[in-house]
Design a protein around this motif. Structure first.
Motif, PDB file in Angstrom:
ATOM      1  N   UNK A  97      25.593  -9.489  -9.026  1.00  0.00           N
ATOM      2  CA  UNK A  97      24.660  -9.332  -7.913  1.00  0.00           C
ATOM      3  C   UNK A  97      25.220 -10.027  -6.681  1.00  0.00           C
ATOM      4  N   UNK A  98      24.996  -9.376  -5.531  1.00  0.00           N
ATOM      5  CA  UNK A  98      25.357 -10.029  -4.272  1.00  0.00           C
ATOM      6  C   UNK A  98      24.106 -10.686  -3.725  1.00  0.00           C
ATOM      7  N   UNK A  99      24.204 -11.927  -3.321  1.00  0.00           N
ATOM      8  CA  UNK A  99      23.066 -12.549  -2.642  1.00  0.00           C
ATOM      9  C   UNK A  99      23.595 -13.595  -1.678  1.00  0.00           C
ATOM     10  N   UNK A 100      22.733 -13.975  -0.811  1.00  0.00           N
ATOM     11  CA  UNK A 100      23.093 -14.906   0.243  1.00  0.00           C
ATOM     12  C   UNK A 100      23.646 -16.228  -0.323  1.00  0.00           C
ATOM     13  N   UNK A 101      24.786 -16.620   0.141  1.00  0.00           N
ATOM     14  CA  UNK A 101      25.339 -17.916  -0.248  1.00  0.00           C
ATOM     15  C   UNK A 101      25.854 -17.962  -1.670  1.00  0.00           C
ATOM     16  N   UNK A 102      26.209 -16.812  -2.238  1.00  0.00           N
ATOM     17  CA  UNK A 102      26.604 -16.799  -3.638  1.00  0.00           C
ATOM     18  C   UNK A 102      27.831 -17.676  -3.903  1.00  0.00           C
ATOM     19  N   UNK A 103      28.874 -17.456  -3.106  1.00  0.00           N
ATOM     20  CA  UNK A 103      30.114 -18.198  -3.357  1.00  0.00           C
ATOM     21  C   UNK A 103      29.893 -19.698  -3.185  1.00  0.00           C
ATOM     22  N   UNK A 104      29.107 -20.042  -2.141  1.00  0.00           N
ATOM     23  CA  UNK A 104      28.883 -21.464  -1.871  1.00  0.00           C
ATOM     24  C   UNK A 104      28.099 -22.110  -3.008  1.00  0.00           C
ATOM     25  N   UNK A 105      27.038 -21.437  -3.466  1.00  0.00           N
ATOM     26  CA  UNK A 105      26.240 -21.990  -4.572  1.00  0.00           C
ATOM     27  C   UNK A 105      27.123 -22.170  -5.794  1.00  0.00           C
ATOM     28  N   UNK A 106      27.910 -21.142  -6.072  1.00  0.00           N
ATOM     29  CA  UNK A 106      28.769 -21.189  -7.243  1.00  0.00           C
ATOM     30  C   UNK A 106      29.740 -22.369  -7.156  1.00  0.00           C
ATOM     31  N   UNK A 107      30.391 -22.474  -6.002  1.00  0.00           N
ATOM     32  CA  UNK A 107      31.373 -23.547  -5.821  1.00  0.00           C
ATOM     33  C   UNK A 107      30.728 -24.919  -5.895  1.00  0.00           C
ATOM     34  N   UNK A 108      29.579 -25.044  -5.243  1.00  0.00           N
ATOM     35  CA  UNK A 108      28.903 -26.341  -5.167  1.00  0.00           C
ATOM     36  C   UNK A 108      28.483 -26.811  -6.567  1.00  0.00           C
TER      37      UNK A 108
ATOM     38  N   UNK B 136      26.179 -17.598   6.325  1.00  0.00           N
ATOM     39  CA  UNK B 136      25.720 -16.203   6.218  1.00  0.00           C
ATOM     40  C   UNK B 136      24.395 -15.974   6.906  1.00  0.00           C
ATOM     41  N   UNK B 137      24.030 -16.873   7.822  1.00  0.00           N
ATOM     42  CA  UNK B 137      22.685 -16.778   8.397  1.00  0.00           C
ATOM     43  C   UNK B 137      22.506 -15.541   9.248  1.00  0.00           C
ATOM     44  N   UNK B 138      23.622 -15.071   9.876  1.00  0.00           N
ATOM     45  CA  UNK B 138      23.504 -13.979  10.823  1.00  0.00           C
ATOM     46  C   UNK B 138      23.390 -12.613  10.167  1.00  0.00           C
ATOM     47  N   UNK B 139      23.767 -12.541   8.909  1.00  0.00           N
ATOM     48  CA  UNK B 139      23.833 -11.237   8.234  1.00  0.00           C
ATOM     49  C   UNK B 139      22.439 -10.609   8.096  1.00  0.00           C
ATOM     50  N   UNK B 140      22.349  -9.359   8.467  1.00  0.00           N
ATOM     51  CA  UNK B 140      21.100  -8.655   8.154  1.00  0.00           C
ATOM     52  C   UNK B 140      21.306  -7.935   6.827  1.00  0.00           C
ATOM     53  N   UNK B 141      20.247  -7.917   6.051  1.00  0.00           N
ATOM     54  CA  UNK B 141      20.402  -7.305   4.736  1.00  0.00           C
ATOM     55  C   UNK B 141      19.446  -6.129   4.587  1.00  0.00           C
ATOM     56  N   UNK B 147      16.338  -6.859  -2.663  1.00  0.00           N
ATOM     57  CA  UNK B 147      15.838  -6.694  -4.036  1.00  0.00           C
ATOM     58  C   UNK B 147      16.859  -7.205  -5.038  1.00  0.00           C
ATOM     59  N   UNK B 148      18.124  -6.922  -4.741  1.00  0.00           N
ATOM     60  CA  UNK B 148      19.192  -7.375  -5.628  1.00  0.00           C
ATOM     61  C   UNK B 148      19.205  -8.902  -5.695  1.00  0.00           C
ATOM     62  N   UNK B 149      19.037  -9.515  -4.531  1.00  0.00           N
ATOM     63  CA  UNK B 149      19.004 -10.971  -4.470  1.00  0.00           C
ATOM     64  C   UNK B 149      17.894 -11.527  -5.340  1.00  0.00           C
TER      65      UNK B 149
END
Lengths: 273, 449
Positions: A97-108, B136-141, B147-149
């Motif tokens: 799944x792609x979600x906001x901040x994925x790589x950062x959360x994973x790394x952290x 990633x704050x600027x990204x519009x989704x 839903x995936x998130x």
């Protein structure tokens, strides 16, 4: 050419013997009658094989080794099962799944778990104390469930599974959880086996945490219990002490031999990728 | 039985000293000239009275154990003969007095404000969150992405909760605690940088443990790398039955620290231990390679773990036994090297050493690098060997850093100080890893430029 092969075998065998020598010595000493003195090298093969030592250590002494054994087995089994499920789900989540901040959360999270070690033990101990979990199975099991290595390994594996498979399943109307449980986990069986083997050995051989999280003799794991053997049978009763050491080693050895293929794979995956 | 009559009866029977002073001084308890002879005994009536001037009550202060422990920590060097009793006790007295002065000086520390602590903790957590989301704050989704998130969160939730609860949260908590003075019985006190200052500037044992851990790391990690590389090279020869040998070579790495400590204690035992029997013969007369004189044990069998000079080297030798983990990694690296590299090198007329230098070493360097990093991290945190085999002795010669941390946290209940120790270790491990990461540029990655 044949001579060269012979030398190779000879060298390898000698080295293997050298590395295994302390094990062999331990095994043989454990079969000498209880309370007998340390055998000289020439008399290392016991005259009467004292197999009863194993019965004595497991069932009949003031030190409840059988109970330690059960504790270790129970804790390891539950932690491994929970870890495979929790870390499998997390690996799946990170991989598919792609979600906001994925790589950062994973790394952290990965970094914090890799380096935290000593830093977290005191606070977790205090938490267990506050919740009244000290000296219970909960304290031995629950803090150990989230593992960084397993998530890392399973994520790697899940990422390598072709996207088309997932899409096909989705078209068939499979739910997300169904895809995870019925498609991805079975496909990841080798990786899961690796995780399970690693976790089992890590939990089984852990010393520091069970040492501080348990107090009563009945809650000790084999590792912590074993460390009190020095005094337990009298410092001079080598055969029984070695018997106890063999009893600790055997389950690890069995798990390793059963899952050896996956084990070597896991070391490689974790090591190089 | 209490009250005056009860006390009188007890006193007459010689069972207990009356708690009421007039009775305690009276003839019921202390025999006077008029006391009949048969009531002057039992003798304990007099004994209590006469013993009182000589009674020394041990201090009841909660720091007594810690401070007196500092004195006793030096007595071991008397038994081993490396210091006279006077020297050892003077030194012990000096460090104990220094510690006592600090304790008394800090008698009135302000209470630790948990509210402020909580706010700081939340702020730290918020900062971490911000760091995660900021890029990633600027990204519009799209709706589908959102839903995936949400779905992903379902899968990640258990693991994230576990990690937050048992790793991230405790880390923040421990950072706060490292500025406190807290024995978990009395309320915590604010100590500022005091814990860190004490570790670096006052705690003599701190530097001793740093030294022990550093020496252990400097020797055991590189030696372990060399040995595991040699083993891996040996195993990389293509002969039948290799998995069997691999298993044998890996066996020691499977033994837990406790199990191998138990075995190696026996191996290192002076009388009849495997090592001494191999080196000096069962009668102790053989002198293998003149080792006895070289070890400076003057005709006695070396007491590997009991000797201040030999204890740490013994543990380093023992660590080499468990190099199997590194060996398996390196072996996998070796087996991934394509044969035609070697063939090309042979065509170019390269010898064995040349091939090793030009092909093997660069190709296996990522695996070497990984083994190095995990080895260093592990060896900084070594605990069990010192705890089970030597209890940090003799005379602190094997007192590893983690042992010191354990003694302070679960021995002296100095949770604040121990947290500061843990954080110092954390920072050092992180820095060392980062430095190694920099050196990572020397590592050859196939396919990279």
């Amino acid at each position: 050419m044949r001579a060269k092969a012979l030398f190779t075998y000879l060298g390898l065998t000698l080295l293997a013997l050298f590395l295994a020598a302390p094990f062999i010595w331990m095994l043989l000493v454990s079969l000498h009658p209880s309370r007998s003195p340390i055998p000289e090298l020439s008399a290392l093969l016991p005259q009467n094989w004292a197999w009863e030592n194993y019965g004595i250590v497991l069932f009949r002494t003031e030190i409840p080794v059988g109970r330690f054994f059960f504790n270790s087995l129970f804790v390891s089994a539950v932690v491994v099962a929970a870890q495979v499920l929790v870390c499998g789900m997390a690996g799946f989540g990170f991989a598919r799944y792609a979600f906001r901040g994925r790589e950062a959360v994973f790394g952290l999270f990965l970094a914090s778990m890799m380096f935290a070690g000593a830093v977290t033990q005191i606070p977790v101990f205090l938490m267990m104390r506050e919740w009244g979990w000290l000296d219970t199975y909960a304290a031995l099991i629950i803090p150990g469930i989230s593992s960084a290595f397993n998530v890392f390994l399973l994520r790697q594996f899940f990422m390598a599974i072709p996207q088309e498979l997932e899409e096909a399943a989705r078209l068939d109307g499979a739910s997300d959880f169904h895809i995870f449980a019925r498609l991805f986990m079975p496909m990841a069986r080798p990786a899961v086996a690796t995780c399970a083997a690693f976790s089992f050995i890590a939990v089984w051989t852990d010393f520091f945490w069970p040492l501080i999280a348990t107090q009563s003799q009945d809650m000790r794991t084999l590792e912590v219990g074993l460390s009190i053997f020095r005094a337990g049978y009298g410092t001079t009763n080598w055969p029984l002490q070695m018997t106890a050491a063999v009893i600790t080693l055997v389950p690890v050895l069995l798990v390793f031999l059963a899952l050896q293929r996956h084990f070597v794979r896991g070391v490689t995956l974790g090591g190089i990728k | 039985m209490s009250g005056e009559p009860g006390m009188k009866a007890m006193a007459k029977a010689g069972l207990a000293q009356p708690a009421i002073k007039s009775l305690a001084m009276g003839p019921d308890w202390i025999p006077g000239p008029d006391t009949p002879i048969e009531q002057r005994y039992p003798a304990n009536r007099i004994a209590t009275d006469q013993a009182v001037p000589y009674v020394v009550l041990p201090p009841t202060a909660d720091y007594w154990g810690e401070v007196s422990g500092l004195v006793f920590s030096k007595t071991e060097s008397i038994y081993s003969g490396s210091a006279t009793a006077e020297q050892a006790l003077t030194e012990g007295n000096r460090i104990a007095t220094a510690r006592l002065e600090t304790i008394l000086k800090e008698d009135q520390l302000p209470a630790f404000n948990w509210n402020i602590g909580g706010v700081v903790g939340l702020a730290l957590f918020a900062a971490a969150l911000a760091w995660v989301y900021f890029p990633e704050r600027g990204k519009t989704r799209t709706k589908a992405e959102k839903a995936e998130g949400r779905t992903s969160l379902l899968f990640l939730a258990p693991w994230i909760i576990g990690t937050l609860l048992f790793t991230v949260g405790p880390m923040i908590f421990s950072l706060l605690m490292s500025f406190a003075n807290w024995d978990i019985i009395q309320p915590a006190e604010w100590r500022g940088m005091g814990n860190y200052q004490e570790a670096v500037a006052q705690d003599a044992r701190f530097w001793q443990t740093v030294k022990v851990t550093a020496v252990y790391t400097i020797f055991s990690v590189p030696l372990g790398l060399v040995v595991s590389l040699l083993l891996a090279l040996l195993l990389n020869v293509k002969v039948n039955g290799m998995p069997v040998y691999r298993t044998f070579f890996y066996l020691p790495a499977l033994a837990s620290a406790v199990a191998s400590s138990l075995i190696w204690r026996k191996v290192f035992q002076p009388e009849g231990g495997l090592l001494n029997v191999l080196l000096f013969g069962a009668d102790g007369q053989r002198n293998f390679l003149g080792l006895a004189s070289w070890l400076g044990t003057d005709g006695q069998l070396p007491n590997w773990l009991g000797n201040e000079q030999l204890a740490l080297p013994s543990l380093i030798i023992m660590s080499l036994w468990g190099v199997g983990g590194g060996m398996v990694i390196l072996l996998a690296g070796l087996q991934a090297i394509p044969d035609f590299y070697y063939e090309a090198a042979t065509l170019d007329g390269a010898g064995l050493w040349q091939k090793f230098k030009v092909v093997t070493l660069p190709m296996v360097s990522p695996a070497l690098f990984f083994t190095l990093i995990t080895g260093v991290i592990g060896s900084f945190q070594v605990f069990t060997q010192g705890f089970v085999m030597t209890q940090g002795g003799p005379n602190d010669a094997t007192r590893f850093y983690m042992l010191h941390l354990y003694d302070n946290s679960f021995g002296n209940l100095r949770m604040g100080y121990a947290s500061a120790l843990a954080w110092l270790l954390f920072v050092v491990v992180l820095l060392v890893t980062l430095v190694q990461w920099r050196l990572n540029k020397l590592v050859y990655y196939e396919g990279a430029e």
